[in-house]
Design an enzyme around this catalytic site. Structure first.
Site, PDB file in Angstrom:
ATOM      1  N   LYS A   1      43.670  27.720  34.232  1.00  0.00           N
ATOM      2  CA  LYS A   1      43.586  29.039  33.602  1.00  0.00           C
ATOM      3  C   LYS A   1      42.477  29.869  34.260  1.00  0.00           C
ATOM      4  O   LYS A   1      41.668  29.321  35.027  1.00  0.00           O
ATOM      5  CB  LYS A   1      43.327  28.860  32.111  1.00  0.00           C
ATOM      6  CG  LYS A   1      42.023  28.151  31.817  1.00  0.00           C
ATOM      7  CD  LYS A   1      42.007  27.598  30.393  1.00  0.00           C
ATOM      8  CE  LYS A   1      40.635  27.030  30.080  1.00  0.00           C
ATOM      9  NZ  LYS A   1      40.619  26.234  28.866  1.00  0.00           N
TER      10      LYS A   1
ATOM     11  N   ARG B   1      39.652  26.568  16.541  1.00  0.00           N
ATOM     12  CA  ARG B   1      40.104  27.570  17.485  1.00  0.00           C
ATOM     13  C   ARG B   1      41.625  27.580  17.359  1.00  0.00           C
ATOM     14  O   ARG B   1      42.118  27.689  16.251  1.00  0.00           O
ATOM     15  CB  ARG B   1      39.577  27.204  18.882  1.00  0.00           C
ATOM     16  CG  ARG B   1      39.389  28.388  19.787  1.00  0.00           C
ATOM     17  CD  ARG B   1      38.758  27.991  21.107  1.00  0.00           C
ATOM     18  NE  ARG B   1      39.613  27.107  21.901  1.00  0.00           N
ATOM     19  CZ  ARG B   1      39.344  26.737  23.148  1.00  0.00           C
ATOM     20  NH1 ARG B   1      38.246  27.173  23.750  1.00  0.00           N
ATOM     21  NH2 ARG B   1      40.149  25.933  23.811  1.00  0.00           N
TER      22      ARG B   1
ATOM     23  N   TYR C   1      14.682  47.062  40.559  1.00  0.00           N
ATOM     24  CA  TYR C   1      14.601  47.816  39.296  1.00  0.00           C
ATOM     25  C   TYR C   1      13.579  47.177  38.372  1.00  0.00           C
ATOM     26  O   TYR C   1      13.513  45.945  38.258  1.00  0.00           O
ATOM     27  CB  TYR C   1      15.958  47.801  38.590  1.00  0.00           C
ATOM     28  CG  TYR C   1      17.001  48.674  39.232  1.00  0.00           C
ATOM     29  CD1 TYR C   1      16.830  50.057  39.337  1.00  0.00           C
ATOM     30  CD2 TYR C   1      18.178  48.114  39.729  1.00  0.00           C
ATOM     31  CE1 TYR C   1      17.806  50.848  39.922  1.00  0.00           C
ATOM     32  CE2 TYR C   1      19.157  48.905  40.312  1.00  0.00           C
ATOM     33  CZ  TYR C   1      18.963  50.273  40.406  1.00  0.00           C
ATOM     34  OH  TYR C   1      19.921  51.061  40.981  1.00  0.00           O
TER      35      TYR C   1
ATOM     36  N   MET D   1      23.376  45.583  41.034  1.00  0.00           N
ATOM     37  CA  MET D   1      24.839  45.503  40.963  1.00  0.00           C
ATOM     38  C   MET D   1      25.453  44.843  42.200  1.00  0.00           C
ATOM     39  O   MET D   1      26.313  43.968  42.084  1.00  0.00           O
ATOM     40  CB  MET D   1      25.436  46.901  40.760  1.00  0.00           C
ATOM     41  CG  MET D   1      26.934  46.866  40.497  1.00  0.00           C
ATOM     42  SD  MET D   1      27.634  48.516  40.308  1.00  0.00           S
ATOM     43  CE  MET D   1      26.868  49.058  38.804  1.00  0.00           C
TER      44      MET D   1
HETATM   45  C1  LIG Z   1      40.177  24.923  29.142  1.00  0.00           C
HETATM   46  C2  LIG Z   1      40.847  23.813  28.449  1.00  0.00           C
HETATM   47  C3  LIG Z   1      40.781  22.512  28.973  1.00  0.00           C
HETATM   48  C4  LIG Z   1      39.882  22.146  30.138  1.00  0.00           C
HETATM   49  O1  LIG Z   1      38.563  22.032  29.662  1.00  0.00           O
HETATM   50  P1  LIG Z   1      37.306  21.662  30.576  1.00  0.00           P
HETATM   51  O2  LIG Z   1      36.176  21.586  29.631  1.00  0.00           O
HETATM   52  O3  LIG Z   1      37.156  22.780  31.555  1.00  0.00           O
HETATM   53  O4  LIG Z   1      37.599  20.374  31.255  1.00  0.00           O
HETATM   54  C5  LIG Z   1      41.536  21.532  28.346  1.00  0.00           C
HETATM   55  N1  LIG Z   1      42.286  21.819  27.256  1.00  0.00           N
HETATM   56  C6  LIG Z   1      42.346  23.046  26.710  1.00  0.00           C
HETATM   57  C7  LIG Z   1      43.167  23.276  25.502  1.00  0.00           C
HETATM   58  C8  LIG Z   1      41.615  24.082  27.280  1.00  0.00           C
HETATM   59  O5  LIG Z   1      41.649  25.297  26.724  1.00  0.00           O
END
Ligand SMILES: *Cc1c(COP(=O)(O)O)cnc(C)c1O
Length: 346
Positions: free
Chosen positions: A36, A130, A246, A294
């Site tokens: 992702k 979640r 800055y 930046m």
């Molecule tokens: C992002 C994610 C993972 C991978 O997690 P890491 O901590 O990066 O290894 C696995 N399962 C779900 C549901 C996730 O959202």
């Protein structure tokens, strides 16, 4: 293509070696890969191609838009879409080779209606608070009639020594007894480190594939995958008493040599590195002087007499060390990279 003064040097062998270590730590479970957020900023299509070549058969993205970017590189491997399906996605999802991970009763209803009998995955919330169905919803008959490929849950504190881990594991094991699926999956990178008990049938590492160290067990085994390099735009001496950047947060105690690098917070080199990050050139360590801005960062180049305009330096981006310097998580460090950098796989 115009020249880019910023590059990510990506180590394909380290990526594959990290996956192999995670695969062996997963015991008899298959080891997948979370790709992702564009492969945590490193380029999802390249990551999928390389890991599929090494034998990885299961990939995870967040959305259907992300699924589109890797669908042609899967080479027959499976792809799961972690956020499931919204009404807007359902027509294309039902026709896609990817599977949704159904998270809500509404998503379950949409899938039953639009793609009866088609395999899907299901997420259950065993404590992270979640995404996912509650264990109660999952046992209520709601899932009857679905063809579940992978039933999964996600650990909230796998990177810590917490009894929450064993509680979530036990809750998930009980659900696995009650809900038929082709296989079961709980562990992310840190969860893999917790031991084979947590692996079930499929693991889902992300961070550690890309060089992150989620827990002590991984250190010495996980290799750095990404190096960040930037070109020097200007080199100049500054007199004692003059300030840098800055807010004038750095003042030269004596005449110093500055190198101004073509990287800043818009490139993912965030302000947490101000006065704390460092760069390397030919063995010399170049501390960041003053605030990151930046598009530019100043480093002290007294110890690098050969560092001239146009040379490339490497930023210290070893993830655990860079996290300590910047106050950012290893996840944030990875995912903020990649938009402006040229990516070079080596
Ligand atoms: C992002 C994610 C993972 C991978 O997690 P890491 O901590 O990066 O290894 C696995 N399962 C779900 C549901 C996730 O959202």
């Amino acid at each position: 293509m115009p020249h880019s003064p910023l590059r990510l040097i990506l180590d394909g062998q380290a990526l594959v070696s990290n996956w192999r270590w995670l695969d062996s730590r997963s015991g008899s479970a298959a080891c997948g890969a979370a790709v992702k957020a564009d492969g945590y900023g490193l380029g999802a299509a390249q990551i999928v191609r390389r890991l599929a070549g090494a034998g990885c058969r299961d990939f995870f993205v967040a959305t259907w838009a992300e699924a589109d970017t890797v669908i042609d590189t899967l080479g027959g491997a499976s792809l799961s879409v972690l956020h499931g399906v919204a009404g807007e996605d359902i027509a294309s999802a039902a026709a896609s080779p990817a599977r949704p991970v159904l998270n809500t009763p509404r998503q379950v209803g949409l899938w039953k209606q639009a793609a009866p009998g088609r395999p899907c995955d299901v997420m259950i919330d065993t404590g992270i608070g979640r995404l996912g169905l509650s264990p109660y919803e999952a046992r209520s008959g709601l899932l009857d009639g679905l063809t579940i490929d992978t039933l999964m849950s996600h650990l909230a504190r796998a990177d810590e020594q917490s009894e929450m881990n064993s509680r979530q594991r036990a809750a998930f094991a009980a659900l696995a007894e009650a809900i038929p699926a082709r296989r079961y999956s709980l562990a992310n990178s840190a969860g893999i480190c917790l031991g084979a008990d947590y692996a079930f049938g499929l693991t889902r590492p992300g961070l550690a594939l890309y060089g992150g160290i989620p827990r002590g067990e991984a250190s010495g085994h996980i290799r750095q995958v990404v190096r960040v390099e930037a070109q020097v735009v200007q080199r100049k001496p500054i007199p004692a008493g003059s300030s840098v950047g800055y807010g004038a947060t750095f003042t030269a105690d004596r005449e110093r040599e500055l190198a101004i690098l073509n990287i800043g917070y818009a490139d993912g080199y965030l302000r947490g590195f101000s006065g704390r990050g460092r760069a390397f050139f030919e063995g010399a360590v170049l501390p960041v002087a003053g605030r990151v801005s930046m598009d530019l960062t100043a480093v002290l180049a007294d110890d690098a007499p050969n560092l001239a305009e146009g040379e490339w330096v490497e930023l210290d981006y070893a993830l655990p060390a860079a996290a300590a310097q910047s106050g950012l998580s290893q996840y944030e460090l990875l995912t903020t990279l990649g938009r402006r950098h040229r990516k070079e796989w080596r």
